[in-house]
Design an enzyme around this catalytic site. Structure first.
Site, PDB file in Angstrom:
ATOM      1  N   ASP A 251      69.795  17.115   0.805  1.00  0.00           N
ATOM      2  CA  ASP A 251      68.832  17.048   1.896  1.00  0.00           C
ATOM      3  C   ASP A 251      69.636  17.102   3.210  1.00  0.00           C
ATOM      4  O   ASP A 251      70.866  17.070   3.220  1.00  0.00           O
ATOM      5  CB  ASP A 251      67.942  15.799   1.803  1.00  0.00           C
ATOM      6  CG  ASP A 251      66.624  16.001   2.556  1.00  0.00           C
ATOM      7  OD1 ASP A 251      66.540  16.945   3.366  1.00  0.00           O
ATOM      8  OD2 ASP A 251      65.683  15.206   2.356  1.00  0.00           O
TER       9      ASP A 251
HETATM   10  C1  BGC Z   1      63.498  16.606   4.656  1.00  0.00           C
HETATM   11  C2  BGC Z   1      63.310  17.683   3.622  1.00  0.00           C
HETATM   12  C3  BGC Z   1      63.267  19.037   4.284  1.00  0.00           C
HETATM   13  C4  BGC Z   1      64.521  19.230   5.090  1.00  0.00           C
HETATM   14  C5  BGC Z   1      64.622  20.579   5.762  1.00  0.00           C
HETATM   15  C6  BGC Z   1      64.617  16.908   5.616  1.00  0.00           C
HETATM   16  O1  BGC Z   1      64.618  16.046   6.704  1.00  0.00           O
HETATM   17  O2  BGC Z   1      63.707  15.365   4.028  1.00  0.00           O
HETATM   18  O3  BGC Z   1      62.144  17.443   2.889  1.00  0.00           O
HETATM   19  O4  BGC Z   1      63.108  20.036   3.320  1.00  0.00           O
HETATM   20  O5  BGC Z   1      64.573  18.236   6.083  1.00  0.00           O
HETATM   21  O6  BGC Z   1      63.706  20.709   6.786  1.00  0.00           O
END
Ligand code: BGC
Length: 714
Positions: A251
Site C-alpha cells: 500500500d
Molecule cells: C489506500 C489504497 C489505495 C492507495 C492508492 C492508499 O492510501 O489505502 O486503498 O489503493 O492509497 O491510491
C-alpha cells in the site's frame, strides 16, 4: 514461446537496476520521471491517465532499452465515470451479478483511458462501522464479501486479461486491515489465527481462486507484525498454501511505514523485510529503488527473490497483453456514460436500497399534487457518489430532486433543503423546510452523511446523523405530514431516533451516478425494494462491535430475562452478555430488509437427517409472496455447528438466493450444503469439518427462519 519462456528470456537480459525498476511504482507526473522511465527504473505508475498515460507508456515501450511496458494502476473502486453504489451498497444487493457487471463496466470505461489495473476490490471484513473504509468493502460477513469480491474480480478481469475492455484487479488490503482497534483507520489489529483464517482471509482466498492478478499488502500491524512485512500471511499463506502466481504491491508507503511501526530501523531494513516476505512492488516510497542493489551486493538479499518478484510482475504484464498492445484505443472512450452503463448503474442502485420501515406510506402515489423534498442530500451530486471517486463528476449525477421533478413535474415539487449541508449545525433554514412540508401532501427527506465522512482515514466516533439533521427530522415530524426518510451513507448509522419519527425509511447508501432515478423508482413502486443489510445496524455506538456471527458465550443474553433490577446489584438475575442501558439486540440484524409485499416461508425439508463426510445435504423451503406487490426476496441459509473442539459462531451465512415472486406465487428454493462448507480451523489450525449436530435456518435475515437439524457422521 510460452509466457514463462518469454519471462526467462527477458530476465536473462535485464540488469539488476532494471529488475529493481520493475518493482517500483510511482504516483503522478513529474518531468524527472521521464528519464526514469527511459532508464527502465519504473515498472508502474499510479494516478495518470489519458494522454499522459500514453506518453509515459510510449517512453517505456519505445525509449527504454528493453521496451518493457508500464502497468498503469488507478483506484477504480465502484465505477469510473459511471459510478455505481459504494461497494457496501453493492453488497446490500446480495447479488453478485451486480458486482460483476459494475466491475465489467468500470473496467471498460477505465481501459479506454489507458488504465490497465484497478486497485480493487477491497475485501476487508469490517465489523466496526466507525471505520470509514467499511464503505469500500462487502460488509461484516466473510461468505457475502467473498461472493461479491470474487464477482468483482471476474467483472474487472473477464476470461482473458488481454481483452482491451478488461483490466487487472487487486484484492486489498491484505490482511486484517478492517479490524482496526476502535474503528480508527491504520490502527493496530489483533486477530487470532483461527479468526483470521475463518473470517478475514476468506474473501481474499475467494479472489485468488477467481484468478485475481494482484493483491495489496495492508498498512496495519497484524498481531505485532506489519501486514507489509508479514512472512506468515504473504509467504506462507498467499504464495505457499494458495499458490498465488500474480504479484503483491504494497500500500502507499506501507513498506517504509514499518519504521514508525517499530519493525524496521530504517528504509534499508524496511526494503529488506518487504522483499523477503514477498511484497513484489513498492507503491510510492523508494526504499526498494534505493537499497535493493546494495542489499544484494552485501549478500543480505538473495537475487532469486528479486527474480521471483520481477517474474510475477512481468507475468501479469504479459497476461494483460501489454507487450503486444501497450496503448489504449481512444475510440473506445465513447462507451463512457452510455445508456447501457447508466441503466446498469440504476439497476445496481435500485437493488442496493434497503427498506427498514414502512407503515404503509410507500410506495407513494405519483398522482400526488404536492411533494415536499427536503434535506441536504436531495440535490448533492457529489455526495451521492460516495467515497473513492476520482473520475465520476458531480454534474453527471442524477440527483433525487431532479428525478422527482421529472416524474411529478416541476410545479408539484417544493424543495427546501432545511440545512446548508449534512454537517451544518445552523438551524435557520429549518423553518422554511417545515413550511414546505405543511404545504405538501407528503415529505421526502434526504438525509445522511456527505461523501467526505467515509473512506480512508474518515472514521467517526459517533454514528448518528451529523449536524442538525435530527432537529430537522423532529421539526418535520411535528407537522404531522406523512414523512419518508431516505438515508444516504457510507456506513451503518444509529438510526433509532429517525426511525421513530418517520413513516418509512429507505437506506440508500451512497448510490452513485444514477442514485436519483433509482431511489425514485422505489419511492413510486416501479419496483419493490430488495436490498438487505450487509452489516448489522447498531442501536447505539456503544454496542459496537456488534455483528450477527458472534459467539454464544457462557451467558448469552435472552429476550425473556429482564435487565438487572435497580437496587439488587448482587442478584445474578440478568447477569448476561449485554449492556445495562440498551437492549442486547441490534436495531436491525444482518440480512434484514423489507419490501412492498410480505413473504411466507413454509415446508422446510432436508434431504437427510444424517450426512457422512463428503456428502451433500439439500435443504428446501417454499417461499410464497403473500402480499400485493411483485417483489424479490433474498432467501438466506444459515448454519450453526452446535458443539465443536473450538466454539463456533451462533450462525453463519452459507447461501443466499434472490427470487422474484408475483403476488400469490410460491416457489420451492433449494440449497446444497456439502460437509466441506461446514469446515473451520481447529486449535491446531487444521481445516476440518467435525462430526456432530448442526442447526440450520432458511429465512429472510440472520435472526429469523424455519429451523431444521442434521448430524454429520464420522
Ligand atoms: C489506500 C489504497 C489505495 C492507495 C492508492 C492508499 O492510501 O489505502 O486503498 O489503493 O492509497 O491510491
Amino acid at each position: 514461446m510460452s509466457c514463462e519462456e518469454r519471462i526467462d528470456d527477458l530476465l536473462a537480459q535485464m540488469s539488476l537496476a532494471e529488475k529493481v525498476g520493475q518493482m517500483r511504482q510511482i504516483s503522478g507526473t513529474d518531468e524527472g520521471y521521464k528519464e526514469l522511465i527511459r532508464q527502465g527504473a519504473a515498472g508502474s505508475f499510479l494516478n495518470i491517465l489519458g494522454e499522459q498515460a500514453r506518453e509515459y507508456q510510449r517512453l517505456a515501450v519505445e525509449e527504454s532499452r528493453l521496451g518493457i511496458p508500464l502497468i498503469l494502476g488507478r483506484d477504480v473502486i465502484h465505477g469510473f465515470r459511471t459510478v455505481f453504489p459504494i461497494p457496501l451498497g453493492q453488497a446490500a444487493t446480495f447479488d453478485p451479478e451486480i458486482a460483476r457487471e459494475g466491475a465489467r463496466i468500470a473496467a471498460r470505461e477505465a481501459a479506454a483511458f489507458g488504465i490497465n489495473w484497478t486497485l480493487a476490490p477491497m475485501v476487508d471484513i469490517a465489523r466496526d462501522p466507525r471505520w470509514g473504509r467499511i464503505a469500500e468493502g462487502g460488509g461484516e460477513d466473510p461468505y457475502l464479501a467473498a461472493c461479491m469480491g470474487a464477482a468483482m474480480v471476474e467483472g474487472f478481469q473477464g476470461e482473458d486479461l488481454a481483452d482491451p475492455e478488461r483490466i487487472a484487479a487487486c484484492a486489498k488490503h491484505y490482511v486484517g486491515y478492517g479490524a482496526a482497534e476502535g474503528g480508527r483507520d491504520y490502527d493496530a489489529t489483533w486477530i487470532p489465527e483461527g479468526l483470521l483464517r475463518d473470517v478475514y482471509l476468506v474473501p481474499f482466498h475467494a479472489c485468488v481462486q477467481a484468478g485475481v492478478a494482484t493483491l495489496m499488502s495492508a498498512f496495519n500491524d497484524l498481531n505485532g507484525v506489519p501486514a507489509s512485512g508479514n512472512a506468515f500471511t504473504l509467504r506462507q499463506i498467499l504464495k505457499g498454501e494458495w499458490v498465488f502466481d500474480g504479484f503483491v504491491v504494497s500500500d502507499w508507503n506501507s513498506i517504509i511505514e514499518m519504521i514508525p511501526h517499530g519493525f524496521a530501523a530504517d528504509e534499508k531494513e524496511a526494503a529488506l523485510k518487504g522483499v523477503m516476505v514477498g511484497v513484489d512492488m513498492e507503491m510510492v516510497s523508494t526504499s526498494y529503488a534505493e537499497h535493493i542493489e546494495a542489499l544484494i551486493e552485501e549478500g543480505a538479499l538473495p537475487i532469486e527473490l528479486i527474480d521471483e518478484a520481477v517474474r510475477r510482475i512481468l507475468r501479469i504484464k504479459f497476461r494483460l497483453g501489454l507487450f503486444e498492445n501497450p496503448y489504449y484505443e481512444q475510440e473506445r472512450q465513447a462507451v463512457v456514460l452510455c445508456d447501457e452503463h447508466l441503466e446498469a448503474a440504476r439497476k445496481a442502485a435500485r437493488e442496493s436500497c434497503v427498506l427498514l420501515k414502512n407503515d404503509g406510506l410507500l410506495p407513494l402515489n405519483n398522482e400526488l399534487d404536492r411533494l415536499a423534498v427536503v434535506g441536504p442530500l436531495a440535490d448533492a451530486g457529489r455526495d451521492q457518489l460516495g467515497c473513492w471517486v476520482f473520475d465520476g463528476r458531480d454534474e453527471e449525477s442524477r440527483t433525487p430532486l431532479q428525478a422527482l421533478r421529472e416524474v411529478l413535474g416541476e410545479e408539484k415539487v417544493v424543495y427546501a433543503p432545511g440545512l446548508e449541508n449534512c454537517r451544518s449545525a445552523d438551524e435557520s433554514m429549518i423553518p422554511q423546510a417545515v413550511g414546505a412540508a405543511r404545504e405538501a401532501e407528503a415529505v421526502v427527506a434526504f438525509l445522511g452523511e456527505d461523501a467526505g465522512l467515509s473512506g480512508e482515514a474518515h472514521c467517526r466516533a459517533f454514528l448518528d446523523l451529523p449536524g442538525a439533521q435530527q432537529q430537522l427530522v423532529d421539526a418535520l415530524a411535528e407537522t404531522g405530514r406523512p414523512l419518508v426518510a431516505v438515508i444516504m451513507t457510507g456506513r451503518p448509522l444509529t438510526l433509532e431516533p429517525v426511525i421513530e419519527k418517520v413513516g418509512a425509511l429507505l437506506l440508500a447508501w451512497h448510490p452513485g451516478t444514477m442514485g436519483g432515478p433509482a431511489i425514485v423508482d422505489l419511492l413510486f413502486g416501479v419496483e419493490s425494494p430488495s436490498g438487505r443489510l450487509p452489516a448489522t445496524l447498531p442501536r447505539t455506538v456503544g454496542q459496537v462491535p456488534i455483528y450477527y456471527n458472534r459467539k454464544n458465550t457462557g451467558r448469552p443474553p435472552r429476550d425473556d430475562v429482564p435487565s438487572i433490577p435497580t437496587g439488587t446489584p448482587l442478584d445474578p438475575q440478568g447477569f448476561t452478555a449485554k449492556h445495562l442501558d440498551v437492549d442486547h439486540g441490534p436495531l436491525f440484524p444482518f440480512g434484514y430488509g423489507l419490501s412492498y409485499t410480505t413473504f411466507e416461508y413454509t415446508d422446510l425439508q432436508l434431504s437427510a437427517q444424517q450426512l457422512k463426510m463428503g456428502e451433500t445435504l439439500t435443504a428446501a423451503v417454499t417461499v410464497t409472496n403473500t402480499g400485493g406487490a411483485k417483489a424479490v426476496e433474498v432467501v438466506q441459509l444459515y448454519v450453526r455447528d452446535l458443539v465443536g473442539s473450538v466454539t463456533r459462531p451462533v450462525r453463519e451465512l452459507k447461501g443466499f438466493q434472490r427470487i422474484a415472486l408475483e403476488p400469490g406465487e410460491s416457489r420451492q428454493v433449494l440449497f446444497e450444503l456439502h460437509t466441506d462448507d461446514l469446515a473451520f480451523h481447529n486449535i491446531d489450525m487444521e481445516r476440518v469439518t467435525e462430526p456432530g449436530g448442526f442447526r440450520l435456518w432458511i429465512g429472510s435475515h440472520s435472526q429469523s427462519g424455519l429451523q431444521g437439524e442434521f448430524e454429520v457422521m464420522d
